[in-house]
Design a protein around this motif. Structure first.
Motif, PDB file in Angstrom:
ATOM      1  N   CYS A 280       0.839  -1.207   0.000  1.00 36.45           N
ATOM      2  CA  CYS A 280       0.000   0.000   0.000  1.00 36.45           C
ATOM      3  C   CYS A 280       0.871   1.253   0.000  1.00 36.45           C
ATOM      4  O   CYS A 280       0.573   2.227  -0.695  1.00 36.45           O
ATOM      5  CB  CYS A 280      -0.942  -0.009   1.200  1.00 36.45           C
ATOM      6  N   MET A 281       1.948   1.220   0.754  1.00 34.60           N
ATOM      7  CA  MET A 281       2.828   2.389   0.802  1.00 34.60           C
ATOM      8  C   MET A 281       3.404   2.652  -0.591  1.00 34.60           C
ATOM      9  O   MET A 281       3.453   3.799  -1.047  1.00 34.60           O
ATOM     10  CB  MET A 281       3.960   2.145   1.797  1.00 34.60           C
ATOM     11  N   ALA A 282       3.813   1.597  -1.272  1.00 34.99           N
ATOM     12  CA  ALA A 282       4.400   1.758  -2.613  1.00 34.99           C
ATOM     13  C   ALA A 282       3.351   2.223  -3.621  1.00 34.99           C
ATOM     14  O   ALA A 282       3.693   2.777  -4.662  1.00 34.99           O
ATOM     15  CB  ALA A 282       5.020   0.432  -3.057  1.00 34.99           C
ATOM     16  N   ASN A 283       2.077   2.008  -3.323  1.00 28.64           N
ATOM     17  CA  ASN A 283       1.022   2.344  -4.278  1.00 28.64           C
ATOM     18  C   ASN A 283       0.146   3.521  -3.841  1.00 28.64           C
ATOM     19  O   ASN A 283      -0.939   3.733  -4.389  1.00 28.64           O
ATOM     20  CB  ASN A 283       0.149   1.108  -4.547  1.00 28.64           C
ATOM     21  N   GLY A 284       0.599   4.250  -2.841  1.00 29.05           N
ATOM     22  CA  GLY A 284      -0.111   5.464  -2.434  1.00 29.05           C
ATOM     23  C   GLY A 284      -1.456   5.219  -1.775  1.00 29.05           C
ATOM     24  O   GLY A 284      -2.357   6.058  -1.825  1.00 29.05           O
ATOM     25  N   ILE A 285      -1.609   4.054  -1.132  1.00 25.14           N
ATOM     26  CA  ILE A 285      -2.861   3.732  -0.428  1.00 25.14           C
ATOM     27  C   ILE A 285      -2.596   3.792   1.077  1.00 25.14           C
ATOM     28  O   ILE A 285      -1.835   2.972   1.608  1.00 25.14           O
ATOM     29  CB  ILE A 285      -3.348   2.300  -0.782  1.00 25.14           C
ATOM     30  N   PRO A 286      -3.198   4.749   1.784  1.00 18.54           N
ATOM     31  CA  PRO A 286      -2.978   4.783   3.234  1.00 18.54           C
ATOM     32  C   PRO A 286      -3.676   3.612   3.929  1.00 18.54           C
ATOM     33  O   PRO A 286      -4.699   3.118   3.440  1.00 18.54           O
ATOM     34  CB  PRO A 286      -3.618   6.113   3.655  1.00 18.54           C
ATOM     35  N   VAL A 287      -3.107   3.170   5.040  1.00 13.01           N
ATOM     36  CA  VAL A 287      -3.743   2.098   5.814  1.00 13.01           C
ATOM     37  C   VAL A 287      -3.923   2.561   7.260  1.00 13.01           C
ATOM     38  O   VAL A 287      -3.350   3.563   7.680  1.00 13.01           O
ATOM     39  CB  VAL A 287      -2.916   0.781   5.779  1.00 13.01           C
ATOM     40  N   TRP A 288      -4.737   1.821   7.991  1.00  8.75           N
ATOM     41  CA  TRP A 288      -4.857   2.040   9.435  1.00  8.75           C
ATOM     42  C   TRP A 288      -5.174   0.699  10.076  1.00  8.75           C
ATOM     43  O   TRP A 288      -5.552  -0.263   9.392  1.00  8.75           O
ATOM     44  CB  TRP A 288      -5.898   3.100   9.768  1.00  8.75           C
ATOM     45  N   CYS A 289      -4.992   0.631  11.393  1.00  5.57           N
ATOM     46  CA  CYS A 289      -5.130  -0.644  12.094  1.00  5.57           C
ATOM     47  C   CYS A 289      -6.523  -0.754  12.718  1.00  5.57           C
ATOM     48  O   CYS A 289      -6.886   0.038  13.581  1.00  5.57           O
ATOM     49  CB  CYS A 289      -4.054  -0.756  13.172  1.00  5.57           C
ATOM     50  N   GLY A 290      -7.278  -1.743  12.265  1.00  2.52           N
ATOM     51  CA  GLY A 290      -8.608  -1.971  12.812  1.00  2.52           C
ATOM     52  C   GLY A 290      -8.525  -2.681  14.152  1.00  2.52           C
ATOM     53  O   GLY A 290      -7.459  -3.123  14.581  1.00  2.52           O
ATOM     54  N   GLY A 291      -9.653  -2.783  14.830  1.00  4.74           N
ATOM     55  CA  GLY A 291      -9.689  -3.460  16.122  1.00  4.74           C
ATOM     56  C   GLY A 291     -10.696  -4.594  16.103  1.00  4.74           C
ATOM     57  O   GLY A 291     -11.615  -4.611  15.281  1.00  4.74           O
ATOM     58  N   MET A 292     -10.519  -5.536  16.997  1.00  5.63           N
ATOM     59  CA  MET A 292     -11.465  -6.646  17.163  1.00  5.63           C
ATOM     60  C   MET A 292     -11.800  -6.800  18.637  1.00  5.63           C
ATOM     61  O   MET A 292     -11.909  -7.903  19.145  1.00  5.63           O
ATOM     62  CB  MET A 292     -10.859  -7.934  16.601  1.00  5.63           C
ATOM     63  N   LEU A 293     -11.941  -5.669  19.316  1.00  2.62           N
ATOM     64  CA  LEU A 293     -12.297  -5.663  20.735  1.00  2.62           C
ATOM     65  C   LEU A 293     -11.318  -6.542  21.524  1.00  2.62           C
ATOM     66  O   LEU A 293     -11.721  -7.317  22.388  1.00  2.62           O
ATOM     67  CB  LEU A 293     -13.750  -6.166  20.902  1.00  2.62           C
ATOM     68  N   GLU A 294     -10.041  -6.383  21.198  1.00  2.00           N
ATOM     69  CA  GLU A 294      -9.024  -7.253  21.778  1.00  2.00           C
ATOM     70  C   GLU A 294      -8.805  -7.001  23.265  1.00  2.00           C
ATOM     71  O   GLU A 294      -8.937  -5.876  23.745  1.00  2.00           O
ATOM     72  CB  GLU A 294      -7.661  -7.028  21.088  1.00  2.00           C
ATOM     73  N   ALA A 295      -8.365  -8.062  23.941  1.00  2.00           N
ATOM     74  CA  ALA A 295      -7.777  -7.900  25.273  1.00  2.00           C
ATOM     75  C   ALA A 295      -6.318  -7.457  25.067  1.00  2.00           C
ATOM     76  O   ALA A 295      -5.883  -7.240  23.933  1.00  2.00           O
ATOM     77  CB  ALA A 295      -7.885  -9.195  26.049  1.00  2.00           C
ATOM     78  N   GLY A 296      -5.590  -7.351  26.181  1.00  2.00           N
ATOM     79  CA  GLY A 296      -4.288  -6.696  26.139  1.00  2.00           C
ATOM     80  C   GLY A 296      -3.256  -7.268  25.188  1.00  2.00           C
ATOM     81  O   GLY A 296      -2.479  -6.516  24.581  1.00  2.00           O
ATOM     82  N   ILE A 297      -3.225  -8.596  25.042  1.00  2.00           N
ATOM     83  CA  ILE A 297      -2.177  -9.185  24.196  1.00  2.00           C
ATOM     84  C   ILE A 297      -2.405  -8.794  22.733  1.00  2.00           C
ATOM     85  O   ILE A 297      -1.489  -8.321  22.051  1.00  2.00           O
ATOM     86  CB  ILE A 297      -2.156 -10.730  24.354  1.00  2.00           C
ATOM     87  N   GLY A 298      -3.637  -8.950  22.260  1.00  2.00           N
ATOM     88  CA  GLY A 298      -3.942  -8.568  20.882  1.00  2.00           C
ATOM     89  C   GLY A 298      -3.758  -7.076  20.663  1.00  2.00           C
ATOM     90  O   GLY A 298      -3.268  -6.628  19.622  1.00  2.00           O
ATOM     91  N   ARG A 299      -4.126  -6.310  21.640  1.00  2.88           N
ATOM     92  CA  ARG A 299      -3.987  -4.844  21.587  1.00  2.88           C
ATOM     93  C   ARG A 299      -2.499  -4.459  21.444  1.00  2.88           C
ATOM     94  O   ARG A 299      -2.138  -3.584  20.665  1.00  2.88           O
ATOM     95  CB  ARG A 299      -4.591  -4.264  22.877  1.00  2.88           C
ATOM     96  N   ALA A 300      -1.644  -5.157  22.194  1.00  2.00           N
ATOM     97  CA  ALA A 300      -0.203  -4.873  22.132  1.00  2.00           C
ATOM     98  C   ALA A 300       0.346  -5.159  20.729  1.00  2.00           C
ATOM     99  O   ALA A 300       1.184  -4.415  20.211  1.00  2.00           O
ATOM    100  CB  ALA A 300       0.529  -5.722  23.171  1.00  2.00           C
ATOM    101  N   HIS A 301      -0.145  -6.222  20.103  1.00  2.00           N
ATOM    102  CA  HIS A 301       0.289  -6.529  18.727  1.00  2.00           C
ATOM    103  C   HIS A 301      -0.145  -5.418  17.774  1.00  2.00           C
ATOM    104  O   HIS A 301       0.617  -5.004  16.891  1.00  2.00           O
ATOM    105  CB  HIS A 301      -0.283  -7.883  18.281  1.00  2.00           C
ATOM    106  N   ASN A 302      -1.368  -4.924  17.950  1.00  2.00           N
ATOM    107  CA  ASN A 302      -1.849  -3.837  17.085  1.00  2.00           C
ATOM    108  C   ASN A 302      -0.985  -2.577  17.250  1.00  2.00           C
ATOM    109  O   ASN A 302      -0.695  -1.886  16.270  1.00  2.00           O
ATOM    110  CB  ASN A 302      -3.297  -3.478  17.432  1.00  2.00           C
ATOM    111  N   ILE A 303      -0.614  -2.291  18.482  1.00  2.00           N
ATOM    112  CA  ILE A 303       0.204  -1.099  18.739  1.00  2.00           C
ATOM    113  C   ILE A 303       1.547  -1.212  18.003  1.00  2.00           C
ATOM    114  O   ILE A 303       1.986  -0.274  17.337  1.00  2.00           O
ATOM    115  CB  ILE A 303       0.416  -0.911  20.262  1.00  2.00           C
ATOM    116  N   ALA A 304       2.161  -2.389  18.108  1.00  2.00           N
ATOM    117  CA  ALA A 304       3.465  -2.569  17.441  1.00  2.00           C
ATOM    118  C   ALA A 304       3.328  -2.391  15.931  1.00  2.00           C
ATOM    119  O   ALA A 304       4.136  -1.708  15.295  1.00  2.00           O
ATOM    120  CB  ALA A 304       4.022  -3.955  17.777  1.00  2.00           C
ATOM    121  N   LEU A 305       2.285  -2.971  15.351  1.00  2.00           N
ATOM    122  CA  LEU A 305       2.097  -2.869  13.893  1.00  2.00           C
ATOM    123  C   LEU A 305       1.908  -1.419  13.458  1.00  2.00           C
ATOM    124  O   LEU A 305       2.415  -0.990  12.415  1.00  2.00           O
ATOM    125  CB  LEU A 305       0.888  -3.718  13.471  1.00  2.00           C
TER     126      LEU A 305
END
Ligand code: 164
Ligand code: MG
Length: 368
Positions: A280-305
């Motif tokens: 997406c970066m190479a093709n000019g498409i912005p992205v963002w990180c969606g959520g799945m009502l995660e608990a802390g472990i999943g949330r931490a992975h989203n933050i890193a990404l």
């Protein structure tokens, strides 16, 4: 490294308040928590984002347990791995079941970063020290209540507001919000509640200067979204339809989408999420990180990404306290002025809190 042991915990946590979308309401969140252990006793953690019923995608907690126990763990145990990207390759003979794959792969990424003594964000190539966050608000009983909620989250500092729409609760809701908040970065998520028969209605959204409309048409569609995008000024963002980089490439080439919601579980893991980000970066498409009502472990992975540079819009990664009385990590995820400070400790950078984990575990399984 070799994975010598995997612990799978079935969890049940009650959200502070129910979350309502066009396909239903959820308050008790059931999910799987995974802990992998290597030959030296290091551990890594992952969280499956599958819900207990198949209303978002076809995966559920039970299908994930079946896939993880009967197919994925037997593939992984004892294999020599030098980089987490290899996990997806090992799993490639198994079709789809992306959330199940992502839960294990995420745990291996955490383990890998810990072994290297670097943060997961750094292991992924991210370089932000803090990330901007927005909030996703479920369907409310009336507009006044929604406006009150939005005001509360703006007061807390959230940088972007996402609301759910569905037939019968769409144009008037967005108009009311725009009147109340003329300049707030605002977007609507339809979770596939419309069809091409609704083009005239969806076009009315163009007057409200939305950042984007998320997944207006069928959960598995790419073609009709291209037809719709030609008629709409508002950018379409695909969520449910995107299961892989290949899906992104086709959607971008067809003009079905101008923004991508990246969910690690939906695309089968962090390695694929990163590939999508890079394309997406190479093709000019912005992205963002969606959520799945995660608990802390999943949330931490989203933050890193989200520390990767093409995560342009604030994600749905709200703070722990928006969902849970008590989270399963220490410290919990805190949002200040709409920012989360990215932890720099090795791996996901938050510690599993065994006391709350045990409290919310309904059953656990050990494989070695
Ligand atoms: O706060 C979050 O984790 C985001 C919640 C959210 O918007 C969603 C979670 C799960 C399924 C959907 O309803 C939805 C989405 O489609 O993005
Ligand atoms: Mg969505």
């Amino acid at each position: 490294m070799q994975i010598k042991k995997v612990t799978v915990r079935k969890m049940k946590m009650r959200m502070k308040e129910p979350f309502a979308t066009s396909f239903g309401t959820m308050q008790d969140k059931q999910f799987l928590l995974l802990e992998v252990k290597d030959e030296k006793g290091n551990t890594g953690w992952g969280e499956s984002v599958a819900f207990d019923a198949p209303w978002y995608t076809e995966e559920t907690v039970e299908t994930n347990l079946h896939m993880i126990r009967d197919f994925l763990i037997p593939i992984l145990l004892g294999k020599e791995i030098t980089h987490p990207d290899e996990v997806g390759v090992l799993f490639s003979p198994i079709r789809k079941n992306n959330m199940a794959k992502a839960a294990i792969e995420g745990a291996v990424w955490d383990l890998y970063a810990k072994r290297k003594g670097i943060s997961l964000a750094e292991a992924l190539g991210g370089n932000r020290e803090q990330i901007e966050v927005g909030i996703s608000i479920g369907i409310q009983e009336n507009l006044a209540r929604l406006i009150e909620k939005v005001q509360g989250y703006l007061d807390e500092g959230y940088k972007r507001i996402k609301v759910k729409i569905k037939p019968g609760a769409d144009i008037d809701v967005i108009r009311g919000l725009r009147e109340a908040f003329p300049n707030v970065p605002l977007m609507a998520d339809a979770n596939s509640a419309y069809s091409l028969d609704d083009i005239d209605l969806l076009k009315q959204l163009d007057e409200f200067n939305l950042l984007m409309i998320e997944q207006p048409l069928a959960y598995d569609d790419i073609f009709d979204h291209a037809v719709l995008q030609k008629e709409l000024k508002t950018p379409i963002c695909l969520d449910e339809s995107i299961l892989s980089l290949e899906d992104v490439r086709k959607a971008v080439e067809m003009g079905s989408t101008k923004v991508i919601n990246v969910k690690i579980g939906r695309v089968g893991g962090l390695s694929e999420a990163k590939r999508i980000h890079d394309y997406c970066m190479a093709n000019g498409i912005p992205v963002w990180c969606g959520g799945m009502l995660e608990a802390g472990i999943g949330r931490a992975h989203n933050i890193a990404l989200t520390t990767l540079p093409n995560f342009v819009f604030p994600g749905d990664t709200a703070g722990s306290s928006r969902y849970w009385e008590e989270d399963i990590i220490k410290p919990e995820v805190v949002v200040e002025d709409g920012f989360i400070t990215v932890p720099d400790a090795p791996g996901i950078g938050y510690s599993p809190d065994f006391q709350t984990i045990d409290e919310f575990t309904t059953v656990s399984y050990h494989f070695e």
